[in-house]
Design an enzyme around this catalytic site. Structure first.
Site, PDB file in Angstrom:
ATOM      1  N   PRO A  89       4.344  -5.843  11.780  1.00  0.00           N
ATOM      2  CA  PRO A  89       5.224  -5.755  10.596  1.00  0.00           C
ATOM      3  C   PRO A  89       5.545  -7.117   9.999  1.00  0.00           C
ATOM      4  O   PRO A  89       6.080  -7.205   8.903  1.00  0.00           O
ATOM      5  CB  PRO A  89       6.490  -5.075  11.137  1.00  0.00           C
ATOM      6  CG  PRO A  89       6.404  -5.105  12.611  1.00  0.00           C
ATOM      7  CD  PRO A  89       4.973  -5.295  12.991  1.00  0.00           C
ATOM      8  N   GLU A 116       7.313  -4.486  22.150  1.00  0.00           N
ATOM      9  CA  GLU A 116       8.039  -5.309  21.170  1.00  0.00           C
ATOM     10  C   GLU A 116       7.100  -6.258  20.418  1.00  0.00           C
ATOM     11  O   GLU A 116       7.483  -6.863  19.433  1.00  0.00           O
ATOM     12  CB  GLU A 116       9.138  -6.119  21.871  1.00  0.00           C
ATOM     13  CG  GLU A 116      10.326  -5.288  22.298  1.00  0.00           C
ATOM     14  CD  GLU A 116      10.924  -4.482  21.142  1.00  0.00           C
ATOM     15  OE1 GLU A 116      11.361  -5.100  20.174  1.00  0.00           O
ATOM     16  OE2 GLU A 116      10.934  -3.237  21.225  1.00  0.00           O
ATOM     17  N   ARG A 154     -13.310   3.603   2.057  1.00  0.00           N
ATOM     18  CA  ARG A 154     -13.583   4.335   0.822  1.00  0.00           C
ATOM     19  C   ARG A 154     -13.969   3.407  -0.334  1.00  0.00           C
ATOM     20  O   ARG A 154     -14.410   3.873  -1.383  1.00  0.00           O
ATOM     21  CB  ARG A 154     -12.423   5.261   0.453  1.00  0.00           C
ATOM     22  CG  ARG A 154     -11.128   4.573   0.167  1.00  0.00           C
ATOM     23  CD  ARG A 154     -10.005   5.586   0.061  1.00  0.00           C
ATOM     24  NE  ARG A 154     -10.125   6.481  -1.084  1.00  0.00           N
ATOM     25  CZ  ARG A 154     -10.001   6.097  -2.350  1.00  0.00           C
ATOM     26  NH1 ARG A 154      -9.760   4.839  -2.636  1.00  0.00           N
ATOM     27  NH2 ARG A 154     -10.119   6.969  -3.330  1.00  0.00           N
ATOM     28  N   ASP A 169      -9.324   4.625  -9.243  1.00  0.00           N
ATOM     29  CA  ASP A 169      -8.179   4.893  -8.372  1.00  0.00           C
ATOM     30  C   ASP A 169      -6.905   4.288  -8.907  1.00  0.00           C
ATOM     31  O   ASP A 169      -6.945   3.247  -9.551  1.00  0.00           O
ATOM     32  CB  ASP A 169      -8.380   4.217  -7.000  1.00  0.00           C
ATOM     33  CG  ASP A 169      -9.345   4.958  -6.151  1.00  0.00           C
ATOM     34  OD1 ASP A 169      -9.644   6.105  -6.472  1.00  0.00           O
ATOM     35  OD2 ASP A 169      -9.793   4.361  -5.159  1.00  0.00           O
TER      36      ASP A 169
HETATM   37  N1  ADE Z   1       3.007  -2.466  13.965  1.00  0.00           N
HETATM   38  C1  ADE Z   1       4.264  -1.987  13.957  1.00  0.00           C
HETATM   39  N2  ADE Z   1       4.709  -1.818  12.713  1.00  0.00           N
HETATM   40  C2  ADE Z   1       3.692  -2.194  11.873  1.00  0.00           C
HETATM   41  C3  ADE Z   1       3.550  -2.260  10.466  1.00  0.00           C
HETATM   42  N3  ADE Z   1       4.518  -1.906   9.620  1.00  0.00           N
HETATM   43  N4  ADE Z   1       2.376  -2.707   9.971  1.00  0.00           N
HETATM   44  C4  ADE Z   1       1.395  -3.097  10.813  1.00  0.00           C
HETATM   45  N5  ADE Z   1       1.473  -3.057  12.148  1.00  0.00           N
HETATM   46  C5  ADE Z   1       2.618  -2.610  12.681  1.00  0.00           C
END
Ligand code: ADE
Length: 255
Positions: A89, A116, A154, A169
């Site tokens: 993330p 984590e 794709r 798209d």
């Molecule tokens: N791993 C955990 N959350 C994630 C996300 N939002 N994007 C990519 N990998 C992740």
């Protein structure tokens, strides 16, 4: 042909993903090749442990660096041309533009973290980039890797089949895509727009472009801010603006 190599402690999660639709066809037609490396195979000891407690304390577990490093090195040795991405993330936000760039790569090694996160030292030398699929936290990178593989596959010419092309798209044009209709002509009292039945290709093209502009304006006006609209689009939007002013003017004099 793009090689997708996923590194995970849950390789079975990908089994059904490889088995359906465009991904399956892409594999069969050799537009993509896929493989999964089990990080646990690179862990030491009888129990092949892949996680440990965080230094400094705190809740949750951290993925140990040794098995992840060994798995990445193994993948890179087999696919030296591939680009290594860590799904996290904290990474760069994935979008259609990035999907297009990744579609030009010969190979992608997708490292899926769990717990984590992965020991920070992996990031320094073994990963080319970090990628996030959105501002929310998943329990692992596997679903994120599938999202990336799906969006990239794709875009490889020939994967979508038939006459279809990814060029129209949503997002590829900078606008949301126009609405689609199929039979029946009348569904629960709602009719297909007349112009789509007219056979007039120029009129259909113009209607679709204008429908795209209106949709984007209503649903995702942010996309229009940095979009270079054509002179036809500007003319159409100016007319919309005039019509809106007239309607609003009528209402204000009526009340
Ligand atoms: N791993 C955990 N959350 C994630 C996300 N939002 N994007 C990519 N990998 C992740």
């Amino acid at each position: 042909m793009i090689n997708f190599i996923t590194l995970t402690i849950f390789p079975e999660m990908f089994n059904s993903f490889w088995s359906y639709g465009i991904i399956r066809k892409g594999i069969e037609q050799k537009k993509i090749s896929v493989s999964t490396i089990n990080i646990r195979d690179f862990a030491e000891g009888k129990h092949r442990v892949t996680d440990d407690r965080p230094y400094g304390g705190g809740c949750g577990m951290v993925m140990k660096p040794e098995p992840v490093a060994a798995a990445i090195r193994h993948a890179r040795k087999k696919h030296p041309e591939a680009y290594t991405l860590l799904l996290t993330p904290q990474g760069q936000l994935f979008n259609q533009g990035l999907a297009q760039k990744l579609a030009d790569q010969p190979g992608l090694i997708l490292v899926c973290g769990r717990y984590e996160g992965i020991d920070e030292r992996i990031l320094e030398h073994l990963v080319d980039d970090e990628l996030s699929i959105g501002d929310y936290v998943l329990t692992g990178g596997e679903l994120a890797a599938m999202v990336v593989i799906d969006a990239v596959t794709r875009l490889i010419p020939g994967t979508l089949g038939g006459e279809y092309s990814a060029e129209e798209d949503s997002f590829s044009t900078g606008l949301l895509e126009y609405p689609h209709y199929t039979r029946p002509r009348s569904f629960e009292g709602a009719e297909v727009p007349e112009v789509l039945l007219s056979g007039n290709h120029a009129a259909i093209k113009e209607w679709r472009r204008q429908a795209s502009v209106v949709r984007t304006l209503l649903k995702r006006p942010d996309l229009l801010m940095d979009k270079h609209l054509s002179s036809d689009d500007i003319r159409f939007m100016t007319k919309l603006q005039k019509d809106l002013k007239t309607i609003m003017g009528n209402h204000s004099t009526a009340s």
